[in-house]
Design a protein around this motif. Structure first.
Motif, PDB file in Angstrom:
ATOM      1  N   TRP A   1     -57.158 -10.122 -46.314  1.00  0.00           N
ATOM      2  CA  TRP A   1     -56.903  -9.648 -44.952  1.00  0.00           C
ATOM      3  C   TRP A   1     -58.217  -9.451 -44.199  1.00  0.00           C
ATOM      4  O   TRP A   1     -58.298  -9.739 -43.008  1.00  0.00           O
TER       5      TRP A   1
ATOM      6  N   SER B   1     -59.175 -11.455 -40.811  1.00  0.00           N
ATOM      7  CA  SER B   1     -59.545 -10.697 -39.614  1.00  0.00           C
ATOM      8  C   SER B   1     -61.006 -10.880 -39.246  1.00  0.00           C
ATOM      9  O   SER B   1     -61.510 -10.211 -38.348  1.00  0.00           O
TER      10      SER B   1
ATOM     11  N   CYS C   1     -58.364  -4.788 -43.009  1.00  0.00           N
ATOM     12  CA  CYS C   1     -58.061  -5.617 -41.841  1.00  0.00           C
ATOM     13  C   CYS C   1     -58.852  -5.152 -40.617  1.00  0.00           C
ATOM     14  O   CYS C   1     -59.284  -5.957 -39.808  1.00  0.00           O
TER      15      CYS C   1
ATOM     16  N   HIS D   1     -55.064  -2.244 -47.361  1.00  0.00           N
ATOM     17  CA  HIS D   1     -54.906  -3.490 -46.600  1.00  0.00           C
ATOM     18  C   HIS D   1     -55.248  -3.258 -45.127  1.00  0.00           C
ATOM     19  O   HIS D   1     -55.979  -4.041 -44.526  1.00  0.00           O
TER      20      HIS D   1
END
Length: 116
Positions: free
Chosen positions: A42, A46, A12, A8
């Protein structure tokens, strides 16, 4: 944080090389965190377009003969531009937002701020 995995966090930040290493070590590319977000979501949140494209090309897309990754070179991996970003968008853009965008564009054109 929030039951996020290293995958994750790498997604990101757009760290595709780190993600490749994690995947090679057996990391789950589609794990969910406490927000029910996957690494792909994510990456989308982002604005990491190339990360979304990488994940989509490697795990989601299937070529004509069932082939997967890679269909072509980075940054698009032989796929249409932004297809990964659109795939990981957790929900479509609400129609009201599109109408507002169209109204703003119309006003900008009328005032000569953008070309018609």
């Amino acid at each position: 944080y929030y039951d996020q995995t290293p995958m994750h966090r790498a997604a990101c930040g757009g760290y595709i090389g780190v993600m490749e290493d994690l995947i090679d070590a057996g990391a789950d590319w589609n794990a969910t965190d406490d927000y029910d977000f996957t690494p792909g979501k994510w990456a989308w949140a982002s604005d990491e377009n190339m990360t979304c494209q990488y994940l989509y090309a490697r795990f989601v897309h299937r070529g004509p003969n069932g082939t997967t990754f890679p269909l072509g070179p980075p940054p698009h991996y032989g796929l249409p531009e932004n297809v990964g970003l659109r795939h990981f968008n957790p929900e479509p853009t609400p129609p009201m937002m599109m109408e507002t965008f169209d109204e703003v564009t119309k006003i900008a054109k009328e005032e000569g701020l953008v070309e018609p």
